[in-house]
Scaffold this active site. Sequence first.
Site, mmCIF file in Angstrom:
data_model
loop_
_atom_site.group_PDB
_atom_site.id
_atom_site.type_symbol
_atom_site.label_atom_id
_atom_site.label_comp_id
_atom_site.label_asym_id
_atom_site.label_seq_id
_atom_site.Cartn_x
_atom_site.Cartn_y
_atom_site.Cartn_z
ATOM 1 N N ASP A 1 13.659 49.893 72.658
ATOM 2 C CA ASP A 1 14.456 48.682 72.832
ATOM 3 C C ASP A 1 15.042 48.725 74.232
ATOM 4 O O ASP A 1 14.723 49.630 75.016
ATOM 5 C CB ASP A 1 15.526 48.537 71.753
ATOM 6 C CG ASP A 1 15.728 47.085 71.345
ATOM 7 O OD1 ASP A 1 16.417 46.360 72.088
ATOM 8 O OD2 ASP A 1 15.188 46.666 70.307
ATOM 9 N N HIS B 1 14.383 42.268 74.812
ATOM 10 C CA HIS B 1 14.743 43.646 74.462
ATOM 11 C C HIS B 1 13.940 44.640 75.297
ATOM 12 O O HIS B 1 13.508 45.681 74.798
ATOM 13 C CB HIS B 1 14.523 43.891 72.973
ATOM 14 C CG HIS B 1 15.423 43.100 72.079
ATOM 15 N ND1 HIS B 1 16.718 43.474 71.795
ATOM 16 C CD2 HIS B 1 15.223 41.931 71.411
ATOM 17 C CE1 HIS B 1 17.271 42.581 70.984
ATOM 18 N NE2 HIS B 1 16.395 41.634 70.749
ATOM 19 N N GLU C 1 14.346 36.872 69.956
ATOM 20 C CA GLU C 1 15.592 36.757 70.721
ATOM 21 C C GLU C 1 15.387 36.681 72.235
ATOM 22 O O GLU C 1 16.073 37.342 73.008
ATOM 23 C CB GLU C 1 16.535 37.907 70.359
ATOM 24 C CG GLU C 1 16.965 37.865 68.907
ATOM 25 C CD GLU C 1 17.985 38.922 68.542
ATOM 26 O OE1 GLU C 1 18.893 38.618 67.762
ATOM 27 O OE2 GLU C 1 17.870 40.065 69.048
#
EC number: 3.2.1.52
Length: 600
Positions: free
Chosen positions: A222, A275, A346
Amino acid sequence: MRISQICTVLSTVTSAVAVGVNPLPAPREISWGSSGPKSIAGELQLRTDSDSADGIVADAWNRAWETIVALRWVPAATEAPISSFEPFPTPTAGASKKSKRASNSLQYVNVQVKDIEADLQHGVDESYTLDVEEDSDTITINAETVWGALHAFTTLQQLVISDGHGGLIIEEPVNIKDSPLYPYRGIMLDTGRNFVSLPKIFEQLEGMSLSKLNVLHWHIDDAQSWPIWVDVYPEMVKDAYSPHEIYSRNDVRNIVNYARARGIRVIPEIDMPSHSSSGWKQVDPEMVTCTDSWWSNDDWPLHTAVEPNPGQLDIIYNKTYEVVGNVYKELSDIFPDHWFHVGGDEIQPNCFNFSTHVTKWFAEDPSRTYHDLAQYWVDHAVPIFQNYSQERRLVMWEDIALSADNAHDVPKNIVMQSWNNGLEYISNLTARGYDVIVSSSDFLYLDCGHGGFVTNDPRYNVMANPDANTPNFNYGGNGGSWCAPYKTWQRIYDYDFTLNLTETQAKHIIGATAPLWGEQVDDINVSSMFWPRAAALAELVWSGNRDANGNKRTTEMTQRILNFREYLVANGVQAQALVPKYCLQHPHACDLYRNQAAIQ
C-alpha cells in the site's frame, strides 16, 4: 424470478440419536445412524491409488491423522434444546438408552479421486462424499478432485473424537454428501500497512483450511510500505519498514506451497493506480504524484488521500506503464494462480493536481474529465495485465466502475469486488453483467469498530455528551472508525447478499471475501481479528445460512461456532473468545430471546 435470500442451504440433517460433534461448515447433507459408536483402531491407514504426482492427498491425510491423535478432541460446545427456566418449569422426562452392540473397529480410510490432475484454480470441483457404515472397517471418501478429498479430511477431523478412555471414536455411522455453494470463499490479508510474518500467515492458512475457505486475497503493498522483493527493481524494498520485513521470493513460494497443500489459492493484489507511493517512487519519482503533499483532513475538499500517506501512480506519464508491466510480470511468474487483483479503488482527483503530466493533459483538451483520466488508466494498463496469459483473469475493486469519477467502460470480463453500499452495489454490478466478489463493508469488513488510527485527533477530547438525543462521535457514534460498528459473527452470518437479485444476477455472484485492513493489525492480533468470525463467512458461502425449509439457522449455528473457536485454538489458531465459557456449557442460555425462531 427473484432470489429473496442467499441460496437456501440444501443441507439435510437427519439423526436418530444425539451426537456431540457439529462440524463447521455444516455439510450440505449429513445423515447419522443409530447403531452406536464406531471405534478407531490404533491407526487409520490411508488406502488410495489416486493421488496427485506431488502427493497432496497423502500429505494432507498425514497432517489430519496427526492432528486427530494429538488432540483427541472432546467437543467443547454441543447442541441441545434450550433449557427450562423459572418461572416456567418444565418436567424432565427420565431418559433411557437401549444397549448397542459393538461394531467393527475402523482401520482404513479409502480415498478415490476421479481427476487427480485437476489444478487448483477457480471453479475446480471441491465436492466429496464421506461414508462410515455400521458393519464396515473402512471410512470411504470419494471426490472428483484431490481438493475435494482435502475437504473430506477436514470434516473427518471434526468427526473423530475422544471416547473418554484414551481411545477414539466416531459417535455413529454417518453419510455425508458435500460441496460448496460458491467457488470463491476467502479472506483478505493486508501486509502493506503492517508486516505480518510467515508463521502468522501460515496460522491464517490453517484456520482457512479447517473452515474450507479457499482463497487468500493477499493485499501485499500500500502507500505506506512495499514489503515484497522484485528482482527487476530491487530498490523498491527500500520502502519496506525494515530489512527484516520483506517477503523474499522464497517466502512467497513457501506461502503459495503451504496454501496449495491445504487447497487454498493465493491471489496477489498490487493496488494501482491509487494507494501507490512506496516502492514505485524508488524506481522513478516522476511516476508517482502527490507523495509529498499533506493528505489534508484539515481542508477536506483539497484532500489527496483518504488516510495518510498519499501517493498515486501518474496515469499520463508513459514510463509508469513500463515499470508497472515489469513488476506485474515478475509477480505473475511467482504466483501460479490465473487470477490477479490490480486494485482500482479510491482514486483521489486532487492528487493529480501535483502532476505536470496530468495537468498538461487536461489543458490540452478542456472537455476532458476525471472519468476520462480513469478510462485512460483502464485503456493503457488493463491490456498489459490481461495479456500476461490466455488464462489470466483480473479482479478490481468496484470503484473503477461505480465511483464518482469512474471509468466510462470497464471490460465485463474483469471481476468486481464490491465493498460499498451493500446490496445496492451488488445489484448494480450484477445487472451490468459483472461477476462479483462480495466484500460489503457493512457486513464483512473485519477491522471495523476499533476506532480511528489517525493521531492528533481533537474529536476525542470531549468530556461531556454535547447532545444526549443524537448519536455523535464519542457517544453512540463511530468513534473514529468510518465503518463502525464492529462486525460480529452474527452480522456476517446473517448477510443475505443475493436478496432481491434476479436469477440471472445471482449467477454472477461467485463468492465472498472478508477483508481485514491492516492499519491496526500485526502479528499480535491478526489471528484474533480474523477468527473465529471468518468461520461464519466460511459456512455462509459453503452451505448457506438457512435450513432446508428456508429458515435462518443462526441460532443453530451458535454452538457450532462456539465449539469451532475452541477447535481453532486447539489447532494453534489464536481465535478470539466470543462469549463467557458458561455459554458454551449451557446451550442457548445466552440467547437474547428464549424464542428459538426469533431470527427469520
